[in-house]
Design an enzyme around this catalytic site. Structure first.
Site, short mmCIF file in Angstrom:
data_model
loop_
_atom_site.label_atom_id
_atom_site.label_comp_id
_atom_site.label_asym_id
_atom_site.label_seq_id
_atom_site.Cartn_x
_atom_site.Cartn_y
_atom_site.Cartn_z
CD GLU B 51 5.55 -8.06 -2.50
OE1 GLU B 51 5.93 -8.33 -1.31
OE2 GLU B 51 6.38 -8.70 -3.31
CB SER B 52 1.34 -4.67 -6.35
OG SER B 52 0.23 -5.13 -5.92
#
Lengths: 286, 265
Positions: B51-52
């Site tokens: 998700e980064s």
């Protein structure tokens, strides 16, 4: 037009008691040096905003500087829970803490809406999720074209955003590389912004045309603080100090240990300490 | 290959569920290990997304957090976090969301927010992070966790991420069009939702595990599918790949948090 300043000047001019403030960084480039300067200046009654509050927000909360936290994931990355945050939420120590809790999708959309000058963010989310029932800022709108019900949250418009980046040029343009997170959105959404950088270079000539660059006229203040993200990392400069995150779990587990750590490592030092903290990490990485 | 731990079996059974064509949104900890074992064995072209913002990442060691530099350095491309959630997750590009859980109920609803009452929690957990929308926007959801009575409970304290709600067609009633949890891999068994009720049922039991042990480490009344198999044991290649990955990870993160397991958003 970005001013080049010392960190103490930049924080004093841009962060006031009672402000809403985002010290952003998504597990990379976390602006620890700026937050520590805010501790030294004794700012109070802050509303802290960040998607992933971690060690540095644990420190600000433990110092009693924070009245409200807006967030979507509060943990010590790779380690576990945030003990000062827990003490504030569970035992109201050292003061009660209001929380406004969202999902990552909501916060990311809300920053983007702030940067885009919109009053709210609209997205497909929170379906069946319990946060809707405990956060009155999670509402819904109906799409006027399809009738689909979508989630809506208010735009994030911080009084001030602090970020850390790799480089500024002589004009104060700022280059961010690697995991860029929501820092561009946070700066563009905020009324004022302070950027600490690893390095100041003559110009960005030769940088990739699609690089993530914030023009100098979007930034209030630029400060040269090498190592300013420690114990987080700065891609291309130094790796993450994983041992420090693990160590924090022990320090934060005890109120007295926490306070003496803050005295020795924050209150009684200045921003120049950050360069010495990353020196052994840089060496080990070579 | 007969000598393996329940946790190794869990990771390997989870890895087997992933295919070369999957685009997988990876949670940290156990899901991350499973996804990378899949990539290093039978699914070399699987797309792993954290998700980064890292798309198509291929770390040589397991990351401690979803934002480690290693993920970015080995990725096809890294995008900003708003783009990650808007174009790639909400846009319907993810085939499998792979989540862990602090508390899980028999319908695949997950709690990582609080133990106890929300306003006055007994334990304040980190919160949902990306999970609420991973659970609703991914094509389907896999869950992996070690079994315990505290973890696998009849009723969770908070609906961080919606699975099948109260079961049956509850997802459709809320207008959710994705499949939701289709697989639960624990250290003792592989579970799938009953096609009608959507309650998890044991489909296969790992070698060495027993029905008694499964019941003892699960707070709800365990149901079994009509036919229950034994999970095939790890092959030499699977076990070797996992152990080498763990050894590289421990060496890279020496003296740090790696032995405690990775936990973050």
């Amino acid at each position: 037009m970005a001013k080049f300043q010392s960190l103490s000047e930049a924080v004093a001019e841009n962060l006031k008691d009672g402000d809403s403030v985002a010290f952003e960084g998504f597990t990379h480039l976390i602006p620890h040096a700026s937050a520590h300067e805010a501790v030294r200046q004794g700012r109070r009654d802050l509303t802290l905003i960040r998607m992933t509050p971690d060690v540095v927000y644990d420190q600000l909360i433990g110092m009693g500087m924070v009245k409200k936290l807006v967030f979507s994931y509060a943990g010590n990355p790779g380690v576990g829970l945030l003990r000062r945050l827990r003490d504030a939420v569970e035992n109201q120590w050292p003061r009660p803490l209001k929380v406004e809790e969202h999902s990552h999708a909501a916060m990311a959309n809300a920053y983007e809406a702030g940067a885009a000058g919109l009053p709210c963010a609209v997205f497909r989310g929170y379906k069946g999720a319990g946060l809707k029932d405990v956060n009155p800022n999670i509402r819904s709108v109906t799409c006027p074209f399809t009738g689909e019900e979508l989630a809506a949250v208010p735009a994030i418009r911080p009084d001030v955003a602090f970020i850390h980046a790799q480089k500024a040029d002589r004009k104060g343009n700022v280059l961010i590389e690697g995991i860029v997170g929501v820092q561009k959105e946070a700066v563009l959404a905020a009324r004022r912004s302070v950027v600490t950088v690893e390095e100041i270079v003559e110009s960005f000539e030769g940088v990739h045309p699609n690089a993530c660059i914030l023009p100098h006229w979007t930034i209030t203040s630029v400060v040269h603080v090498p190592g300013g993200a420690h114990p987080s990392y700065a891609q291309g400069y130094y790796p993450r100090d994983n041992a420090a995150y693990l160590e924090w779990d022990k320090i934060a587990s005890d109120r007295d240990a926490f306070q003496s750590w803050m005295r020795e490592n924050v209150l009684e030092v200045g921003p120049e300490i950050f360069a010495t903290r990353v020196a052994p990490l840089k060496e080990a990485a070579q | 290959m007969s000598d393996f731990t329940p946790n190794e079996m869990m990771t390997i059974a989870a890895a087997r569920a992933l295919s070369n064509d999957d685009v997988c949104f990876v949670g940290i900890g156990a899901p991350s290990a499973a996804c990378n074992v899949a990539r290093l064995t039978h699914a070399p072209d699987i797309t792993l997304i954290y998700e980064s913002g890292t798309i198509g990442t291929a770390p040589t060691v397991l990351p401690l957090s979803i934002g480690d530099g290693e993920l970015c350095e080995t990725a096809l491309t890294t995008v900003a976090v708003p783009e990650m959630f808007r174009y790639w997750l909400q846009g319907g590009r993810i085939t499998i969301g792979f989540l862990g859980a602090a508390q899980l109920d028999p319908f695949g609803n997950i709690n990582t927010t609080v133990i106890g009452d929300y306003a006055h929690p007994k334990t304040r957990l980190p919160g949902g992070g990306g999970a609420p929308e991973i659970a609703s926007s991914s094509g389907e959801v896999f869950i992996t966790m070690a079994q315990s009575k505290r973890g696998m409970v009849k009723d969770i304290d908070f609906y961080t991420s919606f699975g099948h709600g109260r079961g049956g067609i509850h997802r459709q009633e809320l207008g959710i069009t994705t499949k939701g949890p289709t697989l639960l891999i624990t250290d003792l068994a592989v579970w799938r939702p009953n096609p009608e009720t959507k309650e998890f049922e044991v489909n296969s039991i790992h070698p060495g595990a027993t029905r008694e042990e499964i019941a003892r480490t699960c707070d709800w009344d365990v149901k079994y599918a009509a036919s229950v198999d034994e999970t095939p044991p790890p092959t030499a290649e699977e076990l070797g790949t996992l152990r080498e990955l763990k050894a590289r990870t421990d060496a890279a993160h020496a003296g740090t948090a790696s032995k405690r397991g990775s936990k973050d958003g």
